[in-house]
Design a protein around this motif. Structure first.
Motif, PDB file in Angstrom:
ATOM      1  N   ASP A 140       0.824  -1.212   0.000  1.00  0.00           N
ATOM      2  CA  ASP A 140       0.000   0.000   0.000  1.00  0.00           C
ATOM      3  C   ASP A 140       0.859   1.264   0.000  1.00  0.00           C
ATOM      4  N   GLY A 141       1.952   1.257  -0.760  1.00  0.00           N
ATOM      5  CA  GLY A 141       2.712   2.483  -0.960  1.00  0.00           C
ATOM      6  C   GLY A 141       1.940   3.415  -1.878  1.00  0.00           C
ATOM      7  N   PRO A 142       2.465   4.590  -2.183  1.00  0.00           N
ATOM      8  CA  PRO A 142       3.805   5.025  -1.782  1.00  0.00           C
ATOM      9  C   PRO A 142       3.808   5.682  -0.400  1.00  0.00           C
ATOM     10  N   PHE A 143       5.000   5.656   0.222  1.00  0.00           N
ATOM     11  CA  PHE A 143       5.231   6.327   1.489  1.00  0.00           C
ATOM     12  C   PHE A 143       6.131   7.534   1.252  1.00  0.00           C
ATOM     13  N   ASP A 144       5.996   8.511   2.137  1.00  0.00           N
ATOM     14  CA  ASP A 144       6.854   9.693   2.054  1.00  0.00           C
ATOM     15  C   ASP A 144       8.232   9.429   2.644  1.00  0.00           C
ATOM     16  N   ALA A 145       8.311   8.480   3.566  1.00  0.00           N
ATOM     17  CA  ALA A 145       9.575   8.163   4.217  1.00  0.00           C
ATOM     18  C   ALA A 145       9.510   6.745   4.759  1.00  0.00           C
ATOM     19  N   ILE A 146      10.679   6.086   4.834  1.00  0.00           N
ATOM     20  CA  ILE A 146      10.773   4.737   5.386  1.00  0.00           C
ATOM     21  C   ILE A 146      11.946   4.695   6.359  1.00  0.00           C
ATOM     22  N   ALA A 147      11.686   4.157   7.543  1.00  0.00           N
ATOM     23  CA  ALA A 147      12.742   3.899   8.521  1.00  0.00           C
ATOM     24  C   ALA A 147      12.904   2.391   8.667  1.00  0.00           C
ATOM     25  N   SER A 148      14.147   1.949   8.726  1.00  0.00           N
ATOM     26  CA  SER A 148      14.458   0.552   9.011  1.00  0.00           C
ATOM     27  C   SER A 148      15.556   0.574  10.060  1.00  0.00           C
ATOM     28  N   ILE A 149      15.183   0.317  11.306  1.00  0.00           N
ATOM     29  CA  ILE A 149      16.103   0.496  12.440  1.00  0.00           C
ATOM     30  C   ILE A 149      16.374  -0.862  13.077  1.00  0.00           C
ATOM     31  N   GLY A 150      17.566  -1.403  12.848  1.00  0.00           N
ATOM     32  CA  GLY A 150      17.933  -2.670  13.453  1.00  0.00           C
ATOM     33  C   GLY A 150      17.206  -3.861  12.871  1.00  0.00           C
ATOM     34  N   MET A 151      16.795  -3.763  11.620  1.00  0.00           N
ATOM     35  CA  MET A 151      16.082  -4.866  10.980  1.00  0.00           C
ATOM     36  C   MET A 151      16.883  -5.513   9.866  1.00  0.00           C
ATOM     37  N   ALA A 152      17.710  -4.751   9.160  1.00  0.00           N
ATOM     38  CA  ALA A 152      18.389  -5.272   7.973  1.00  0.00           C
ATOM     39  C   ALA A 152      19.351  -6.405   8.300  1.00  0.00           C
ATOM     40  N   GLU A 153      19.790  -6.519   9.576  1.00  0.00           N
ATOM     41  CA  GLU A 153      20.673  -7.606   9.969  1.00  0.00           C
ATOM     42  C   GLU A 153      20.019  -8.983   9.781  1.00  0.00           C
ATOM     43  N   HIS A 154      18.691  -9.006   9.755  1.00  0.00           N
ATOM     44  CA  HIS A 154      17.964 -10.262   9.602  1.00  0.00           C
ATOM     45  C   HIS A 154      17.730 -10.634   8.137  1.00  0.00           C
ATOM     46  N   VAL A 155      18.031  -9.738   7.223  1.00  0.00           N
ATOM     47  CA  VAL A 155      17.657  -9.927   5.822  1.00  0.00           C
ATOM     48  C   VAL A 155      18.519 -10.987   5.141  1.00  0.00           C
ATOM     49  N   GLY A 156      19.836 -10.943   5.345  1.00  0.00           N
ATOM     50  CA  GLY A 156      20.744 -11.866   4.687  1.00  0.00           C
ATOM     51  C   GLY A 156      21.313 -11.274   3.414  1.00  0.00           C
ATOM     52  N   ALA A 157      22.589 -11.562   3.145  1.00  0.00           N
ATOM     53  CA  ALA A 157      23.281 -10.958   1.999  1.00  0.00           C
ATOM     54  C   ALA A 157      22.577 -11.260   0.689  1.00  0.00           C
ATOM     55  N   ALA A 158      22.128 -12.493   0.514  1.00  0.00           N
ATOM     56  CA  ALA A 158      21.494 -12.871  -0.752  1.00  0.00           C
ATOM     57  C   ALA A 158      20.177 -12.142  -0.976  1.00  0.00           C
ATOM     58  N   MET A 159      19.551 -11.692   0.121  1.00  0.00           N
ATOM     59  CA  MET A 159      18.241 -11.040   0.010  1.00  0.00           C
ATOM     60  C   MET A 159      18.339  -9.519   0.021  1.00  0.00           C
ATOM     61  N   LEU A 160      19.536  -8.963   0.150  1.00  0.00           N
ATOM     62  CA  LEU A 160      19.655  -7.501   0.191  1.00  0.00           C
ATOM     63  C   LEU A 160      19.090  -6.830  -1.065  1.00  0.00           C
ATOM     64  N   PRO A 161      19.329  -7.359  -2.275  1.00  0.00           N
ATOM     65  CA  PRO A 161      18.701  -6.722  -3.445  1.00  0.00           C
ATOM     66  C   PRO A 161      17.174  -6.726  -3.370  1.00  0.00           C
TER      67      PRO A 161
END
Length: 395
Positions: free
Chosen positions: A227-248
């Motif tokens: 349900d975008g678009p958003f004016d701003a996005i914060a990601s605080i302490g979450m990207a560590e769970h994503v994994g290198a292969a999933m970063l793109p």
């Protein structure tokens, strides 16, 4: 056991099983299993004790130049003390996930293992702010709660939040940032988390703050937000769970959810590029704390964000701030140790104590860091809508 002049360490081995654990896993995993199982106790300030122990071992407390007579005596002693035998069963707190790594179902299980320990337990550790990421310790900041408020406000200012803006918080935790964004800046905020315990707690906070018309909390994967678009996005302490292969996939999803000239603030722990990734079979963190978690150098994270189409505008390191934050959390845990054990069990309380103390030392030594990457989705003809100076950005 005594170490350097500034460190006095006392280790108490409560069971000979410790020796068998170390024989089968002669690394941090074997030592961690023994501590989590209550077979080893450490006296004194826990962070300083770990630091002193590390310096002691690094200084040659374990020798590799023993002659054969000494080696034979060690072997005889090992047999006499019961160090020889089948590997002991790991403590119940250890987890090994199955299924395709970073699938939505496996990610949900990984998040539940870490975050669904219990809101009351986390309240003891994190304090009133219920913020589980690096705080910002300014010269006029005295308490952990003040430092966490300073951090979420820094994120809000970097994102340029104003009245009526629509903001998404990816990995919203217990709702601290979305509540701050709505209450202090008049934003309309959506927070998403995979932890049902976090969502339940955050929703209650939203109601108590009288912000139900401005804040929505969802149990939702970032890949499911449509349900975008958003004016701003914060990601605080979450990207560590994503994994290198999933970063793109991660960066691409956030890019699509932003409007042109919308800003992304990615706050994540990083690994120093000269420090290799830890293999799962010897990593205490992956077995007990953050299953499937992966730390990447800040260059890898910023590269993934740029490859998705963003323009990176600002990068700030907060490494020293996280060491201090973790020491504060360990202090909270130790001050409420008996209650923490009642809430989570002795093994889980020991896991959190060991992981936070070791992490504090890792940040202080520079082997890991934490960085805020501010990026913008370019508008027409590359417009950013960004201030031309950093001073203006933070004003």
């Amino acid at each position: 056991m005594s170490g350097p002049p500034d460190a006095h360490i006392r280790l108490t081995l409560r069971h000979r099983r410790v020796l068998r654990r170390l024989a089968w896993a002669p690394n941090e995993l074997g030592l961690a299993r023994a501590y989590v199982a209550g077979e080893i106790d450490v006296e004194g300030d826990f962070v300083d004790a770990l630091s002193g122990l590390h310096r002691l071992l690094a200084g040659g407390a374990l020798r590799s130049d023993l002659d054969w007579a000494a080696r034979r005596e060690i072997a005889r002693t090992a047999v006499r003390l019961g160090a020889i035998g089948l590997p002991p069963k790991p403590p119940a707190e250890e987890i090994k996930l199955t299924g395709r790594i970073h699938s939505r179902a496996r990610d949900a299980r990984a998040i539940s293992h870490h975050y669904d320990v219990g809101n009351d337990f986390y309240a003891l550790v994190l304090g009133p702010s219920m913020t589980y990421s690096c705080a910002l310790w300014g010269e006029d900041v005295e308490t952990l709660e003040e430092a966490q408020t300073a951090k979420v406000d820094l994120v809000a200012r970097k994102l340029g939040l104003t009245e009526g803006m629509r903001v998404l918080d990816v990995g919203c935790g217990w709702g601290t940032f979305v509540i701050h964004a709505a209450r202090e800046y008049g934003a309309r905020a959506i927070g998403i988390t995979l932890s049902r315990a976090q969502a339940e707690f955050a929703r209650k906070r939203v109601v108590e703050e009288g912000l139900s018309d401005r804040v929505e909390i969802r149990v939702q994967d970032y890949r499911e937000v449509a349900d975008g678009p958003f004016d701003a996005i914060a990601s605080i302490g979450m990207a560590e769970h994503v994994g290198a292969a999933m970063l793109p996939t991660y960066a691409g999803a956030l890019f699509r959810l932003l409007r042109p000239e919308g800003r992304l603030l990615n706050h994540a722990i990083s690994r120093h590029p000269l420090v290799p990734p830890r293999p799962d079979n010897t990593s205490f963190i992956s077995r007990y704390v953050f299953p499937d978690g992966e730390l990447e150098p800040v260059s890898v994270m910023s590269g993934a964000i740029e490859d998705a189409g963003f323009e990176v505008r600002d990068v700030e390191s907060l490494r020293e701030h996280y060491g201090r934050t973790l020491r504060a959390w360990v202090g909270n845990l130790d001050a409420n140790w008996a209650k923490a054990v009642r809430l989570s069990g002795p093994g889980r309380a020991r896991v959190w104590r060991l992981y936070m103390a070791a992490s504090a030392l890792a940040f202080e030594s520079g082997s890991i860091g934490v960085n805020q990457i501010l990026a913008v989705k370019p508008g027409e003809f590359g417009s950013s809508g960004m201030p031309s100076t950093r001073t203006a950005l933070l004003s």
